[in-house]
Enzyme design. Structure first.
Site, PDB file in Angstrom:
ATOM      1  N   ARG A  84      33.212  50.761  38.250  1.00  0.00           N
ATOM      2  CA  ARG A  84      32.833  50.321  39.604  1.00  0.00           C
ATOM      3  C   ARG A  84      32.760  51.507  40.558  1.00  0.00           C
ATOM      4  NH1 ARG A  84      36.479  45.766  42.177  1.00  0.00           N
ATOM      5  NH2 ARG A  84      37.932  47.511  42.305  1.00  0.00           N
ATOM      6  N   LYS A 185      32.745  49.758  47.126  1.00  0.00           N
ATOM      7  CA  LYS A 185      34.015  49.826  47.838  1.00  0.00           C
ATOM      8  C   LYS A 185      33.963  51.059  48.728  1.00  0.00           C
ATOM      9  CE  LYS A 185      38.550  48.847  46.090  1.00  0.00           C
ATOM     10  NZ  LYS A 185      39.046  47.765  46.913  1.00  0.00           N
ATOM     11  N   GLU A 221      34.343  36.063  50.951  1.00  0.00           N
ATOM     12  CA  GLU A 221      35.626  36.545  50.428  1.00  0.00           C
ATOM     13  C   GLU A 221      36.591  36.825  51.566  1.00  0.00           C
ATOM     14  OE1 GLU A 221      35.658  40.413  48.556  1.00  0.00           O
ATOM     15  OE2 GLU A 221      34.104  41.173  49.887  1.00  0.00           O
TER      16      GLU A 221
HETATM   17  N1  PLP Z   1      37.436  42.049  47.660  1.00  0.00           N
HETATM   18  C1  PLP Z   1      37.860  43.019  48.496  1.00  0.00           C
HETATM   19  C2  PLP Z   1      37.237  43.103  49.848  1.00  0.00           C
HETATM   20  C3  PLP Z   1      38.866  43.906  48.087  1.00  0.00           C
HETATM   21  O1  PLP Z   1      39.305  44.849  48.919  1.00  0.00           O
HETATM   22  C4  PLP Z   1      39.412  43.780  46.801  1.00  0.00           C
HETATM   23  C5  PLP Z   1      40.426  44.707  46.338  1.00  0.00           C
HETATM   24  O2  PLP Z   1      40.160  45.652  45.688  1.00  0.00           O
HETATM   25  C6  PLP Z   1      38.954  42.759  45.979  1.00  0.00           C
HETATM   26  C7  PLP Z   1      37.963  41.906  46.441  1.00  0.00           C
HETATM   27  C8  PLP Z   1      39.506  42.562  44.602  1.00  0.00           C
HETATM   28  O3  PLP Z   1      39.013  43.489  43.688  1.00  0.00           O
HETATM   29  P1  PLP Z   1      39.873  43.910  42.441  1.00  0.00           P
HETATM   30  O4  PLP Z   1      40.281  42.656  41.774  1.00  0.00           O
HETATM   31  O5  PLP Z   1      38.951  44.710  41.616  1.00  0.00           O
HETATM   32  O6  PLP Z   1      41.027  44.677  42.961  1.00  0.00           O
HETATM   33  C1  COI Z   2      42.927  46.484  46.253  1.00  0.00           C
HETATM   34  O1  COI Z   2      43.296  45.354  45.967  1.00  0.00           O
HETATM   35  O2  COI Z   2      43.087  47.453  45.520  1.00  0.00           O
HETATM   36  C2  COI Z   2      42.289  46.758  47.524  1.00  0.00           C
HETATM   37  O3  COI Z   2      41.574  47.684  47.643  1.00  0.00           O
HETATM   38  C3  COI Z   2      42.572  45.891  48.644  1.00  0.00           C
HETATM   39  C4  COI Z   2      42.986  46.678  49.835  1.00  0.00           C
HETATM   40  C5  COI Z   2      42.711  45.830  51.014  1.00  0.00           C
HETATM   41  C6  COI Z   2      44.418  47.114  49.758  1.00  0.00           C
END
Ligand code: PLP
Ligand code: COI
Length: 340
Positions: A84, A185, A221
């Site tokens: 990602r 991200k 989300e």
């Molecule tokens: N959506 C947002 C806006 C986030 O900051 C995160 C955290 O990383 C997620 C979703 C969840 O992603 P992941 O499960 O890859 O941590």
């Molecule tokens: C994560 O879950 O790693 C994120 O980036 C979320 C963040 C808002 C701490």
């Protein structure tokens, strides 16, 4: 000041920055990634003309290291974060950091700060924050030609309220500066969510729930996690949207939900539908699974399941995910990488 390990209270870490002994750094210069290394200095020196300061060329990741019962350390799907990160780089016109080197660097940072990986039964983990910034000077809107990649680590506790239900509010603001960048991200997406989250916290909410930016009709989300609901029929549903982050936790839970017979599906979910879910939750690396106690919209609070108790489907999903992450239960092939 460096964080001393003996000053840490493992059960009350919160989710805050701490300056640990080592981080990894690699630089991109003259069209290629240089060799990286572990360094001790937590600061960065930037020119006032650095790209990141003006046009925000920055991407980041978040993943965790988990202390197993046998003392070894697990990483959960770090190759997915590496991938990602490369997609985010591409979206922001940055040179992708090689995915194998990303995983290798994560391991180096974990091992160098090994004593900061919280004990097995503390409920805490070591959070890793890889990021990349454009460092060369620009004046007009353009991509940098020099970049710094870093990974630092911080021991953390629960991001929201652990397995206790939390209250959320539907944001009146759009989350991303423009739809589509949600899939990368980048700091820019999060900066636009700061004002809504400040307002939400001031009013006692854990986070905002964002709607789709086009029609403001469908659930997108949360500020820092994806959304799922369990319908009255017991189906696991999660939004299909181009403006949400592609969550690794979400993709993992889709697989676990299938195994648990929850017939999971990704589809558009209207806000009205979300209010009528049997259970709902926020899912992400930091959030793990954080149950939704209520969603407030236009001044009206909609309680989901219970404001004080966690629903049975959420509890079962949480337990299975966490057991896999800590190595108490075997997960699907390749999900967990164990380091000594
Ligand atoms: N959506 C947002 C806006 C986030 O900051 C995160 C955290 O990383 C997620 C979703 C969840 O992603 P992941 O499960 O890859 O941590
Ligand atoms: C994560 O879950 O790693 C994120 O980036 C979320 C963040 C808002 C701490």
């Amino acid at each position: 000041m460096k964080q001393k390990v003996e000053d840490l209270d493992w059960k009350n870490l919160g989710f805050v920055y701490r300056d640990l002994p080592y981080r990894y750094e690699a630089k991109y210069k003259d069209g290629e990634w240089q060799e990286g290394k572990l360094i001790e200095d937590s600061t960065l020196v930037l020119s006032e003309g650095a790209e990141i300061l003006h046009y925000g060329q920055e991407i980041f990741e978040g993943l965790k290291a988990y202390r197993r019962e046998d003392g070894k350390i697990n990483l959960f799907r770090p190759d997915e974060n590496a991938h990602r990160f490369a997609l985010s780089a591409e979206r922001l016109a940055m040179p992708p950091f090689p995915e194998d080197r990303f995983v290798e660097a994560v391991k180096q940072v974990v091992l160098a700060n090994k004593e900061y990986v919280p004990p097995y039964d503390s409920g805490a983990t070591l959070y890793l924050r890889p990021f990349m910034i454009g460092t060369s000077n620009v004046l007009g809107v353009q991509a940098a030609d020099e970049y710094t990649f870093r990974i630092f680590a911080v021991p953390v506790g629960a991001y929201i309220k652990g397995l206790n239900p939390a209250d959320y509010i539907v944001s009146e603001y759009d989350r991303a500066a423009y739809a589509g960048t949600g899939q990368a991200k980048t700091s820019g997406n999060y900066a636009s969510s700061l004002l809504p989250s400040v307002e939400a916290h001031k009013n006692g909410f854990a986070d905002c729930l964002y709607l789709d930016p086009r029609e403001h009709k469908y659930v997108d989300e949360f500020g820092g996690a994806n959304f799922y609901g369990i319908t009255q029929e017991g189906q696991f549903v999660t939004p299909k949207s181009k403006s949400i982050l592609i969550s690794i936790t979400k993709r993992s839970l889709l697989e676990l939900a299938k195994k648990q017979g929850l017939n999971p599906v990704e589809r558009q979910i209207t806000l009205e539908e979300a209010f009528n879910m049997k259970e709902a939750g926020a899912m992400g690396t930091a959030a793990v699974i954080s149950p939704v106690g209520s969603i407030t919209y236009e001044g009206k609070k909609h309680v989901i399941y219970s404001e004080t108790e966690t629903g049975p489907v959420t509890t079962k999903l949480y337990n299975e995910l966490v057991d896999i992450q800590y190595g108490k239960q075997e997960g699907p092939e390749g999900w967990v990488q164990t380091i000594d």
